[in-house]
Design a protein around this motif. Structure first.
Motif, short mmCIF file in Angstrom:
data_model
loop_
_atom_site.label_atom_id
_atom_site.label_comp_id
_atom_site.label_asym_id
_atom_site.label_seq_id
_atom_site.Cartn_x
_atom_site.Cartn_y
_atom_site.Cartn_z
N TYR A 301 0.83 -1.20 0.00
CA TYR A 301 0.00 0.00 0.00
C TYR A 301 0.87 1.26 0.00
CZ TYR A 301 -3.99 3.00 0.90
OH TYR A 301 -4.95 3.96 0.77
N LYS A 302 1.98 1.20 0.71
CA LYS A 302 2.86 2.36 0.76
C LYS A 302 3.39 2.71 -0.61
CE LYS A 302 6.84 4.30 3.25
NZ LYS A 302 7.80 4.54 2.17
N ARG A 303 3.61 1.74 -1.48
CA ARG A 303 4.09 2.04 -2.83
C ARG A 303 3.11 2.93 -3.58
NH1 ARG A 303 7.98 1.14 -0.64
NH2 ARG A 303 9.32 -0.70 -0.74
N GLN A 304 1.82 2.71 -3.36
CA GLN A 304 0.81 3.57 -3.99
C GLN A 304 0.88 4.98 -3.41
OE1 GLN A 304 -3.15 1.67 -4.11
NE2 GLN A 304 -2.15 -0.20 -3.43
N VAL A 305 1.02 5.06 -2.09
CA VAL A 305 1.10 6.37 -1.42
C VAL A 305 2.34 7.12 -1.91
CG1 VAL A 305 1.42 7.51 0.81
CG2 VAL A 305 -0.22 5.62 0.58
N GLU A 306 3.45 6.40 -2.05
CA GLU A 306 4.69 7.04 -2.49
C GLU A 306 4.53 7.71 -3.85
OE1 GLU A 306 7.58 3.77 -0.26
OE2 GLU A 306 7.40 3.79 -2.44
N ALA A 307 3.87 7.03 -4.77
CA ALA A 307 3.68 7.60 -6.11
C ALA A 307 2.82 8.85 -6.05
CB ALA A 307 3.05 6.56 -7.04
N THR A 308 1.76 8.82 -5.24
CA THR A 308 0.90 9.99 -5.10
C THR A 308 1.65 11.12 -4.42
OG1 THR A 308 -1.07 8.59 -4.97
CG2 THR A 308 -1.27 10.83 -4.13
N TRP A 309 2.40 10.80 -3.38
CA TRP A 309 3.18 11.81 -2.64
C TRP A 309 4.16 12.50 -3.59
CZ3 TRP A 309 7.98 13.44 -0.96
CH2 TRP A 309 8.04 14.15 0.24
N TRP A 318 2.79 20.85 -2.03
CA TRP A 318 3.43 20.50 -0.75
C TRP A 318 2.56 20.88 0.44
CZ3 TRP A 318 8.01 18.05 0.62
CH2 TRP A 318 8.38 18.17 1.96
N PHE A 319 1.92 22.04 0.39
CA PHE A 319 1.14 22.54 1.52
C PHE A 319 -0.33 22.16 1.44
CE2 PHE A 319 4.74 25.56 1.06
CZ PHE A 319 5.35 25.33 2.30
N GLY A 320 -0.69 21.24 0.56
CA GLY A 320 -2.07 20.87 0.39
C GLY A 320 -2.55 19.83 1.39
N PRO A 321 -3.87 19.65 1.51
CA PRO A 321 -4.43 18.74 2.51
C PRO A 321 -4.12 17.27 2.26
CG PRO A 321 -6.17 19.60 1.06
CD PRO A 321 -4.92 20.38 0.76
N LEU A 322 -4.09 16.84 1.00
CA LEU A 322 -3.79 15.44 0.74
C LEU A 322 -2.35 15.12 1.10
CD1 LEU A 322 -4.51 12.66 -0.24
CD2 LEU A 322 -4.10 13.42 -2.60
N LYS A 323 -1.43 15.97 0.72
CA LYS A 323 -0.02 15.77 1.10
C LYS A 323 0.11 15.71 2.61
CE LYS A 323 4.55 16.82 1.45
NZ LYS A 323 4.56 17.36 2.82
N HIS A 324 -0.58 16.58 3.32
CA HIS A 324 -0.53 16.61 4.79
C HIS A 324 -1.06 15.29 5.37
CE1 HIS A 324 -0.54 18.28 8.83
NE2 HIS A 324 -1.80 17.92 8.96
N ALA A 325 -2.14 14.80 4.80
CA ALA A 325 -2.72 13.54 5.29
C ALA A 325 -1.79 12.36 5.02
CB ALA A 325 -4.08 13.31 4.64
N LEU A 326 -1.19 12.34 3.83
CA LEU A 326 -0.28 11.25 3.51
C LEU A 326 0.97 11.27 4.39
CD1 LEU A 326 -0.44 11.18 -0.41
CD2 LEU A 326 -1.74 9.82 1.25
#
Length: 403
Positions: A301-309, A318-326
């Motif tokens: 699952y982290k591999r998917q998060v890494e690509a999105t990050w 960088w300062f957006g809500p999704l980046k903050h949540a990830l």
């Protein structure tokens, strides 16, 4: 009509940002231009850059040392995220932009400016990163973008600067556009715009060619604590020293060169050459340690998060809500990423040859095929029956229907 009275300009000392100073004053009626140049470990002497801004008409020329936060607060999170844009580029330039934007806003507040400005053109990624970051941090500040709006060619820009006392570039021999910081170099333009033209050796500066790299391999060990690299060959290193040492080691062995066609935020493709020796080395070691310490489902699952990050950072969010949540997810995964990775460096390659951790999920007596094997082989039959049951049912239905 003046768009702003006092402006803080993100300043690099290059042609575009230097011309921005008289342009803002003469064409847009800005009363006072204050420049801010960021020291990101690029190794340049920044005092001449500071003086150049004053000579170009800036009322103040500020230089900020951002090296330590750049590595600790931006590069290290990228290492923990194994952040590789499009699976290859470790964001060496992109990671610097939110930090510069953040400090630019802080300087604007300190000097009472009513606007900030940058010298990005309309084709690049940095305009997006700066504009979006500044809007996130200070939506009340105007963002002035003269280089995106003045419509001048490179030659016309140089000529405009000469009219206001700015000297033309000392040498026009190099056709390349180069960005440099402690994480690496990016090179584009000139003959590199033809994707069939091999990059000449002259475009590289911090990595050895394969021909010039040492014939003898070098084995090193990198230690991590909670996903952060903390030591090389048993010597503790602070974040900045860690990157410097990793750059030296990997660069000497020709590791870290990238030649890629990249999809820019604005929708066009560009050919980019990168040198990121230390950052790529540390990401590779970190990935290997995670393979030892993270559960299989978390790792996948982290591999998917890494690509999105990586996409979010590249796209200026960088300062957006999704980046903050990830970030919260990534921080939780790193609690057990502790241990050491051994790598052999040789002729452009970093080959993992060992890894160890007190938090390792690798259990020798379960993995072994020797006499110490504790795995219950008899349990496999029942597991396989249940695991394959849906497939057997599906196949039976298809056969009954004549398919």
């Amino acid at each position: 009509m003046a768009r702003a009275k006092r402006v803080v300009l993100a300043y690099s000392g290059g042609v575009d940002t230097s011309v921005c100073i008289p342009y803002l004053r003469q064409e847009w009626g800005v009363e006072e231009v204050i420049t801010f140049a960021a020291d990101l470990g690029q190794g340049d002497e920044l005092e001449p850059i500071r003086r150049k801004a004053l000579d170009a008409g800036a009322s103040q020329s500020i230089v900020g040392d951002l090296i330590e936060p750049f590595i600790a607060d931006y590069a290290f999170p990228a290492i923990r995220a194994n952040a590789l844009y499009e699976g290859r580029y470790p964001l060496s330039t992109a990671l610097a932009r939110p930090l510069i934007a953040k400090r630019l806003v802080e300087v604007a507040r300190e000097v009472g400016a009513d606007a900030v400005a940058h010298g990005c053109t309309g084709k690049g990624n940095d305009q997006v990163r700066f504009d979006v970051a500044i809007a996130s941090l200070a939506p009340d500040l105007k963002v002035l973008t003269p280089a995106r709006e003045w419509g001048m060619s490179r030659e016309e820009t140089i000529a405009y600067g000469e009219r206001y006392g700015l000297p033309a570039p000392v040498s026009k021999a190099s056709p390349y556009s180069i960005d440099l910081n402690l994480l690496g170099r990016s090179v584009e333009a000139g003959p590199l715009e033809d994707p069939m033209v091999p990059p000449p050796e002259e475009v590289f500066a911090i990595t050895a060619s394969i021909d010039q790299a040492p014939d003898a391999a070098e084995t090193i060990e990198i230690a991590f604590e909670q996903g952060n690299p903390v030591a090389i060959d048993g010597k503790p290193l602070d974040p900045v020293s860690m990157l410097r040492r990793a750059n030296a080691l990997a660069g000497r062995h020709g590791i870290g060169r990238l030649d890629m066609i990249e999809n820019r935020v604005v929708g066009i493709k560009s050919r980019e050459i990168y040198e990121t020796p230390g950052l790529l080395l540390l990401i590779q070691a970190h990935q290997e340690l995670e393979s030892l310490t993270l559960a299989a489902d978390v790792l996948r699952y982290k591999r998917q998060v890494e690509a999105t990050w990586a996409d979010l950072v590249y796209q200026g969010l960088w300062f957006g809500p999704l980046k903050h949540a990830l970030d919260g997810f990534l921080d939780r995964t790193q609690e057990d990423v502790n241990g050491t990775v051994r790598l052999k460096l040789h002729k452009g390659n970093a080959v993992v040859v060992g890894r160890g951790s007190a938090d390792s999920l690798y259990t020798p007596d379960m993995a072994t095929y020797g006499s110490d094997d504790r795995f219950d082989h008899r349990a496999a039959e029942g597991f396989i029956y249940v695991w394959g049951l849906p497939l057997r049912l599906w196949s039976a239905v298809r056969r009954a229907g004549g398919r």
